[in-house]
Design a protein around this motif. Sequence first.
Motif, PDB file in Angstrom:
ATOM      1  N   ILE A 175       8.648   5.806  -7.131  1.00 34.12           N
ATOM      2  CA  ILE A 175       8.474   6.662  -8.334  1.00 34.12           C
ATOM      3  C   ILE A 175       9.683   7.809  -8.499  1.00 34.12           C
ATOM      4  CG2 ILE A 175       6.879   8.050  -9.981  1.00 34.12           C
ATOM      5  CD1 ILE A 175       4.623   6.693  -8.577  1.00 34.12           C
ATOM      6  N   GLY A 176       9.931   8.135  -7.323  1.00 40.03           N
ATOM      7  CA  GLY A 176      11.164   9.009  -7.199  1.00 40.03           C
ATOM      8  C   GLY A 176      10.474  10.643  -7.221  1.00 40.03           C
ATOM      9  N   PHE A 177      11.249  11.435  -7.249  1.00 36.38           N
ATOM     10  CA  PHE A 177      10.945  12.961  -7.344  1.00 36.38           C
ATOM     11  C   PHE A 177      10.935  13.392  -8.476  1.00 36.38           C
ATOM     12  CE2 PHE A 177      13.183  12.431  -3.258  1.00 36.38           C
ATOM     13  CZ  PHE A 177      12.211  12.632  -2.290  1.00 36.38           C
ATOM     14  N   LYS A 178       9.722  13.091  -9.274  1.00 38.74           N
ATOM     15  CA  LYS A 178       9.592  13.479 -10.697  1.00 38.74           C
ATOM     16  C   LYS A 178       8.371  14.370 -10.812  1.00 38.74           C
ATOM     17  CE  LYS A 178      11.491   9.024 -12.343  1.00 38.74           C
ATOM     18  NZ  LYS A 178      11.223   7.864 -12.917  1.00 38.74           N
TER      19      LYS A 178
ATOM     20  N   ALA B 191      -2.582  12.423 -15.372  1.00 41.87           N
ATOM     21  CA  ALA B 191      -1.632  13.071 -16.003  1.00 41.87           C
ATOM     22  C   ALA B 191      -0.166  12.303 -15.096  1.00 41.87           C
ATOM     23  CB  ALA B 191      -1.412  14.569 -15.593  1.00 41.87           C
ATOM     24  N   GLY B 192      -0.373  11.924 -13.861  1.00 44.50           N
ATOM     25  CA  GLY B 192       0.647  11.239 -13.123  1.00 44.50           C
ATOM     26  C   GLY B 192       0.305  11.071 -11.844  1.00 44.50           C
ATOM     27  N   LYS B 193       1.068  10.446 -11.151  1.00 47.36           N
ATOM     28  CA  LYS B 193       0.933  10.220  -9.652  1.00 47.36           C
ATOM     29  C   LYS B 193       2.393  10.269  -8.927  1.00 47.36           C
ATOM     30  CE  LYS B 193       0.436   5.039 -10.165  1.00 47.36           C
ATOM     31  NZ  LYS B 193      -0.153   3.840  -9.968  1.00 47.36           N
TER      32      LYS B 193
ATOM     33  N   LEU C  18       4.222  19.932 -12.254  1.00 51.36           N
ATOM     34  CA  LEU C  18       3.992  20.118 -11.072  1.00 51.36           C
ATOM     35  C   LEU C  18       4.564  19.205 -10.120  1.00 51.36           C
ATOM     36  CD1 LEU C  18       0.020  20.259 -11.194  1.00 51.36           C
ATOM     37  CD2 LEU C  18       1.576  22.174 -11.675  1.00 51.36           C
ATOM     38  N   GLY C  19       5.500  19.702  -8.964  1.00 58.19           N
ATOM     39  CA  GLY C  19       6.202  19.092  -8.348  1.00 58.19           C
ATOM     40  C   GLY C  19       5.378  18.941  -7.003  1.00 58.19           C
ATOM     41  N   VAL C  20       4.730  17.729  -7.081  1.00 53.46           N
ATOM     42  CA  VAL C  20       3.725  16.893  -5.878  1.00 53.46           C
ATOM     43  C   VAL C  20       4.657  16.467  -4.951  1.00 53.46           C
ATOM     44  CG1 VAL C  20       1.891  16.032  -5.317  1.00 53.46           C
ATOM     45  CG2 VAL C  20       1.711  17.018  -7.554  1.00 53.46           C
ATOM     46  N   LEU C  21       4.288  16.764  -3.567  1.00 53.49           N
ATOM     47  CA  LEU C  21       4.819  15.914  -2.474  1.00 53.49           C
ATOM     48  C   LEU C  21       3.838  15.761  -1.671  1.00 53.49           C
ATOM     49  CD1 LEU C  21       7.733  18.064  -3.366  1.00 53.49           C
ATOM     50  CD2 LEU C  21       8.677  16.112  -2.605  1.00 53.49           C
TER      51      LEU C  21
ATOM     52  N   TYR D 238       0.831  -1.083  -0.030  1.00 48.80           N
ATOM     53  CA  TYR D 238       0.001   0.059   0.075  1.00 48.80           C
ATOM     54  C   TYR D 238       1.171   1.157  -0.031  1.00 48.80           C
ATOM     55  CZ  TYR D 238      -3.285  -3.435   1.735  1.00 48.80           C
ATOM     56  OH  TYR D 238      -4.136  -4.503   1.799  1.00 48.80           O
ATOM     57  N   HIS D 239       0.501   2.342  -0.593  1.00 48.83           N
ATOM     58  CA  HIS D 239       1.158   3.563  -0.532  1.00 48.83           C
ATOM     59  C   HIS D 239       0.163   4.547  -0.200  1.00 48.83           C
ATOM     60  CE1 HIS D 239       4.645   2.092  -2.885  1.00 48.83           C
ATOM     61  NE2 HIS D 239       3.875   1.259  -3.423  1.00 48.83           N
ATOM     62  N   ASN D 240       0.597   5.838  -0.052  1.00 47.81           N
ATOM     63  CA  ASN D 240       0.004   7.038   0.301  1.00 47.81           C
ATOM     64  C   ASN D 240       0.332   7.892  -0.964  1.00 47.81           C
ATOM     65  OD1 ASN D 240      -0.942   9.631   1.132  1.00 47.81           O
ATOM     66  ND2 ASN D 240       0.033   9.586   3.011  1.00 47.81           N
ATOM     67  N   THR D 241      -0.676   8.027  -1.850  1.00 47.60           N
ATOM     68  CA  THR D 241      -0.396   8.322  -3.276  1.00 47.60           C
ATOM     69  C   THR D 241      -1.033   9.649  -3.621  1.00 47.60           C
ATOM     70  OG1 THR D 241       0.064   6.094  -3.816  1.00 47.60           O
ATOM     71  CG2 THR D 241      -0.385   7.630  -5.620  1.00 47.60           C
ATOM     72  N   ALA D 242      -0.607  10.608  -4.185  1.00 48.90           N
ATOM     73  CA  ALA D 242      -1.178  11.613  -5.066  1.00 48.90           C
ATOM     74  C   ALA D 242      -1.245  11.464  -6.418  1.00 48.90           C
ATOM     75  CB  ALA D 242      -0.132  12.881  -4.747  1.00 48.90           C
ATOM     76  N   VAL D 243      -2.630  11.706  -6.676  1.00 53.59           N
ATOM     77  CA  VAL D 243      -2.945  11.532  -8.126  1.00 53.59           C
ATOM     78  C   VAL D 243      -3.140  13.096  -8.695  1.00 53.59           C
ATOM     79  CG1 VAL D 243      -3.606   9.091  -8.173  1.00 53.59           C
ATOM     80  CG2 VAL D 243      -5.382  10.966  -7.494  1.00 53.59           C
ATOM     81  N   VAL D 244      -2.720  13.267  -9.961  1.00 52.06           N
ATOM     82  CA  VAL D 244      -3.234  14.443 -10.557  1.00 52.06           C
ATOM     83  C   VAL D 244      -4.022  14.283 -11.978  1.00 52.06           C
ATOM     84  CG1 VAL D 244      -2.144  16.468 -11.799  1.00 52.06           C
ATOM     85  CG2 VAL D 244      -0.835  15.281  -9.781  1.00 52.06           C
ATOM     86  N   PHE D 245      -4.919  15.032 -12.075  1.00 49.92           N
ATOM     87  CA  PHE D 245      -5.847  14.760 -13.354  1.00 49.92           C
ATOM     88  C   PHE D 245      -5.763  16.071 -13.897  1.00 49.92           C
ATOM     89  CE2 PHE D 245      -7.531  11.682 -10.225  1.00 49.92           C
ATOM     90  CZ  PHE D 245      -7.809  10.625 -11.079  1.00 49.92           C
ATOM     91  N   ASP D 246      -5.436  15.928 -15.372  1.00 48.27           N
ATOM     92  CA  ASP D 246      -5.364  17.264 -16.162  1.00 48.27           C
ATOM     93  C   ASP D 246      -6.815  17.417 -16.503  1.00 48.27           C
ATOM     94  OD1 ASP D 246      -4.235  19.151 -17.719  1.00 48.27           O
ATOM     95  OD2 ASP D 246      -2.559  17.716 -18.575  1.00 48.27           O
ATOM     96  N   LYS D 247      -6.779  18.932 -17.147  1.00 41.35           N
ATOM     97  CA  LYS D 247      -8.116  19.419 -17.572  1.00 41.35           C
ATOM     98  C   LYS D 247      -9.056  18.656 -18.510  1.00 41.35           C
ATOM     99  CE  LYS D 247      -6.856  24.272 -16.940  1.00 41.35           C
ATOM    100  NZ  LYS D 247      -7.063  25.566 -17.266  1.00 41.35           N
ATOM    101  N   ASP D 248      -8.397  17.708 -19.084  1.00 44.93           N
ATOM    102  CA  ASP D 248      -9.347  16.612 -19.960  1.00 44.93           C
ATOM    103  C   ASP D 248      -9.738  15.453 -19.421  1.00 44.93           C
ATOM    104  OD1 ASP D 248      -6.942  15.424 -19.909  1.00 44.93           O
ATOM    105  OD2 ASP D 248      -6.185  15.146 -21.758  1.00 44.93           O
ATOM    106  N   GLY D 249      -9.338  15.418 -17.975  1.00 48.36           N
ATOM    107  CA  GLY D 249      -9.892  14.019 -17.373  1.00 48.36           C
ATOM    108  C   GLY D 249      -8.816  13.083 -17.361  1.00 48.36           C
ATOM    109  N   SER D 250      -7.641  13.187 -17.744  1.00 47.43           N
ATOM    110  CA  SER D 250      -6.674  12.022 -18.194  1.00 47.43           C
ATOM    111  C   SER D 250      -5.938  12.403 -16.700  1.00 47.43           C
ATOM    112  CB  SER D 250      -5.676  12.265 -19.295  1.00 47.43           C
ATOM    113  OG  SER D 250      -5.035  13.634 -18.977  1.00 47.43           O
TER     114      SER D 250
END
Length: 294
Positions: free
Chosen positions: A137-140, A112-114, A149-152, A98-110
């Motif tokens: 995943i690293g600091f990407k 974008a990354g996590k 976006l640098g999400v931490l 299990y992870h504590n995970t941030a998800v990022v959705f772009d304006k088109d609903g895709s």
Amino acid sequence: MKTTLTVSAVQQPCNQDRQTNFDFSVAKIHEAAANNADLVVLPELHLDPYFCQNEDYRHFDLAQPIPGPTTEILSGLAKKLGVVIVSTLFEKRSAGLYHNTAVVFDKDGSLAGKYRKMHIPDDPGFYEKYYFTPGDIGFKPIETSIGKLGVLICWDQWFPEGARLMALAGAEMLIYPTAIGWNPEDTDDEHQRQLNAWITIQRSHAIANGVPVIACNRIGFEKAPDSDAGIYFWGNSFIAGPQGEILTSANDSESALLTCTIDKARSERVRQIWPYLRDRRIDEYGNLIRRYID
């Protein structure tokens, strides 16, 4: 790509059931979109009360896959409203993983990354090592239609290395979804010292890297299971500019939707007059990969 962005951070209580918490988040996303926001950031693990106050295997039932039911809803919202959304979820990657995970959705609903939380705390009331595997995943930075976006996440915010690596990889802003609060048994003076340290360290990341910072925390008292103890989440969410200046902020107890304008061209100008990246002595930093220098 736009150079001037309207960004929002949702400060909310998360001490109700999952549906109530999520409905609050969704309502604030709609409110931000009505204010022409390009980006909306939600607090860390905003779906549930902070379950890491104790170690209980039953809490693993709260985890969900990515993609999964919550990401499907957030994806649809991002597309419908034309906003970038940052959410943090309890990710079930596999049985026992299990992870504590941030998800990022772009304006088109895709999607974008996590980003999977890299620094995992293990302190009284914050027993996250029991639940979360450190990120791999690293600091990407995550590429979106509004920039990189640098999400931490939360505990990551205390480590300058993560912020620097995100900036070196091209992050145009740093984003910290957070769940942090006070032990009610500590003194008021200690509460203030902790809060000041939290604000200061994140403003320093903005200054040292010449990028804006969005710090988004939850609010309210959350009782620990089977105990009279608990955590008072201290709010104080804020958005800072590339010189650490506070652009907008909230207090320690009220729900809030923070919204302000970020000028990416100004960030570039700040980096030109304060060229920290240029003057780094990378030839002398080798010992940074060591745990301690004896």
